[in-house]
Design an enzyme around this catalytic site. Structure first.
Site, short mmCIF file in Angstrom:
data_model
loop_
_atom_site.label_atom_id
_atom_site.label_comp_id
_atom_site.label_asym_id
_atom_site.label_seq_id
_atom_site.Cartn_x
_atom_site.Cartn_y
_atom_site.Cartn_z
N ASN A 115 -16.85 -8.23 -39.00
CA ASN A 115 -15.93 -9.13 -39.75
C ASN A 115 -16.23 -10.43 -39.37
O ASN A 115 -16.72 -11.34 -40.32
CB ASN A 115 -14.61 -8.82 -39.13
CG ASN A 115 -13.71 -9.42 -39.84
OD1 ASN A 115 -13.74 -10.38 -40.50
ND2 ASN A 115 -12.45 -9.13 -39.64
N ASP A 116 -16.14 -10.98 -38.08
CA ASP A 116 -16.56 -12.12 -37.52
C ASP A 116 -17.87 -12.76 -37.92
O ASP A 116 -18.12 -13.80 -38.26
CB ASP A 116 -16.15 -12.49 -36.35
CG ASP A 116 -14.63 -12.27 -35.85
OD1 ASP A 116 -13.88 -12.57 -36.84
OD2 ASP A 116 -14.35 -11.79 -34.83
#
Lengths: 104, 461
Positions: free
Chosen positions: B387-388
């Protein structure tokens, strides 16, 4: 205060064990690959299940007519055993994947 | 030679197996044997405690102990065998809570025998407080991980309330110790406060940080066990407990370090909270789902696919199935590569280790700088549980906590398929504009389950 210092003096051997064990615990972990974080945590979790030994000692030292104390001790032994048995079995299952790799 | 001497030797041996077991658990090749050694030592210690006990004990007590051991073993064994691989952390948490409860019960039982001995009462109270916090905290962690309690409940000023609660709990325990009181009300009051504190301590912490919290509570239980060892002059409890206490603390810090998140932030939620609310307001566009069959078609008829693995892949243990997906796509003439972000997962090299384990060819793993120019010529990027590291906010939003972190330029590709368990934010606790990109489709579900279906679907094409 004096009582506490006397207490420490009386138990100095245990305090040595305690402090040295802290260092052993720190050193033994060292650098762990992060895939092993969870199994290691789980294994350590099983090891502190050794507290079950304490609950067994409580029961062994209780008279057989002290129903309340015995039942609490009984529950404590069950909980401690859950910690030990569940902990080791779960860890073993997590680590199965490494064994499969060995076979290849 | 007395039975006591033999018991001491058994305890010594068990303590050594714990040290060796922990040591072996920190290497992949020896881990399983290490666990078995520790289990062997534990069995000996328990058996020794029962059979080499000095003094008269009524047979009914032996029967009760045997019964309790049998019940605990059967439930523990069955629960541990039946639990799904993905639910392992919550199971560990539950077992940890049981250990904490056991330690707290011992303290409750021993209290009245020891009134008048402030040293022993201090140990008993410490064991009671720590064991109870560990118990109630672990149960909350368990409920959070299995989804019973899926929101971070935050009382207003919860950090302040928690601090007060901690001071009151510890203060009461100290008072009981110092005053030499026999009062059951105060004893059970401390017990209740400690339980409440454990709940308040864990409730505000987000689900993604639970492994760290469990590891911390794990070392708490270790400490509680060590206090028990002090109380009974029992070496194996003392060494076993302290070992776990210190090793667990190091492990907790190691986990925090690996995910670049200070322990202080995990516990007090310093960042993530405000950033998440700030950023979510600015998200625009809609989330688009993709079905397994559509995803299968899309991948099957691509020329070039790049897989971006993240922690979700590790959690789901989907490294084998992703390798299978890679093989079947290659068979269909699709070029497949893996893009490895330096901090994908929880630490540098996490993904490499994981993929190497399922025998992914090392040459297929590309570093970020090397693969970034290739995204523009890529048909489909499959993001699995990351995600990040693919959040464009790192490049575009100076207000974002991850601004300035180099990311994988996946948004340059023609299509992006993101496999995630839910819309929950990633580790930094921030929203991801990429999910709202018109080129992005979301494939919700556990990585292993979703990829298994995907592979089956591609095979049938």
């Amino acid at each position: 205060m004096n009582e506490f210092i006397a207490f420490i003096g009386e138990h100095i051997d245990k305090i040595y064990v305690l402090i040295l064990s802290i260092f052993v615990g720190v050193e033994v972990i060292g650098k762990v690959p992060s895939v092993l974080h969870t199994p290691l945590m789980s294994g350590a979790n099983a090891i502190h299940g050794v507290v079950v030994v304490g609950s067994i000692i409580v029961m062994l030292n209780t008279e057989s007519d002290q129903i309340l104390l015995l039942s609490l001790g009984f529950v404590a032994v069950i909980l401690g055993t859950l910690n030990v048995v569940g902990g080791f079995v779960v860890t073993d299952r997590m680590l199965e994947m490494f064994k499969k790799k060995d076979k290849k | 030679m007395t039975t006591k001497n033999i018991l001491d030797i058994i305890y010594l041996f068990a303590s050594v197996t714990f040290v060796i077991g922990l040591k072996m658990l920190s290497g992949p090749q020896t881990a399983r044997r290490g666990n078995l050694w520790a289990a062997f030592g534990m069995t000996l210690a328990v058996a020794g405690t029962i059979f080499l006990h000095d003094g008269e004990v009524a047979s009914i007590i032996y029967i009760l102990i045997g019964l309790a051991l049998a019940i605990g073993s059967i439930i523990g064994f069955v629960a541990a065998k039946k639990v799904k691989m993905t639910s392992m952390p919550e199971m560990v948490s539950l077992f940890n809570g049981m250990g904490g409860a056991c330690a707290a019960l011992i303290s409750l039982l021993e209290f009245h025998h020891n009134v008048g001995d402030p040293g022993r009462i201090a140990i008993i109270m410490a064991g009671l407080v720590i064991g109870s916090v560990s118990f109630s905290g672990s149960i909350i962690a368990f409920m959070k991980l299995n989804g019973t309690l899926n929101k971070s409940i935050r009382l207003p000023n919860y950090n302040f309330i928690n601090l007060i609660m901690m001071i009151v709990t510890v203060g009461l325990a100290v008072y009981v110790t110092m005053s030499g009181t026999e009062s059951s009300v105060l004893l059970y009051g401390t017990f209740a406060l400690a339980l409440l504190y454990g709940i308040l301590f864990v409730v505000p912490i987000g689900g993604a940080d639970m492994p760290v919290v469990i590891s911390l509570l794990n070392s708490f239980t270790g400490l509680a066990a060590a206090f028990g060892g002090f109380l009974y002059d029992n070496q194996v409890m003392l060494t076993g407990g302290i070992l776990v206490g210190s090793a667990g603390t190091i492990l907790t810090l190691e986990m925090c370090r690996a995910m670049n998140r200070p322990l202080f932030n995990v516990i007090f939620g310093a960042f993530g909270e405000s950033a998440a609310t700030g950023a979510s307001a600015s998200m625009h566009g809609t989330i688009k789902d993709i079905s397994i069959s559509d995803a299968a078609v899309l991948l099957n008829y691509s020329k070039k696919v790049i897989i971006v693995p993240g922690y979700g892949l590790a959690v789901a243990q989907a490294q084998h199935i992703i390798h299978e997906l890679e093989l079947i796509l290659e068979e269909r003439g699709v070029q497949v590569k893996y893009a490895i972000h330096p901090v994908a997962g929880r630490m540098p090299g996490h993904m490499n280790v994981l993929l190497a384990e399922s025998n992914v060819y090392y040459g297929k793993l590309s570093e970020m700088d090397e693969i970034n120019p290739e995204f523009a010529s890529t048909d489909v990027v499959l993001v699995v549980g990351a995600n990040d590291v693919v959040n464009p906010a790192a490049k575009t939003d100076p207000a974002s906590p991850i601004y300035g972190m180099p990311i994988l330029d996946v948004e340059a590709a023609k299509h992006i398929i993101i496999n995630k368990r839910s819309m929950n934010a990633g580790y930094a606790g921030i929203e991801n504009q990429l999910f709202y990109d018109p080129k992005t489709s979301m494939l919700f579900g556990d990585a292993k389950a979703a990829l298994t279906k995907l592979v089956a679907e591609i095979k049938s094409l």
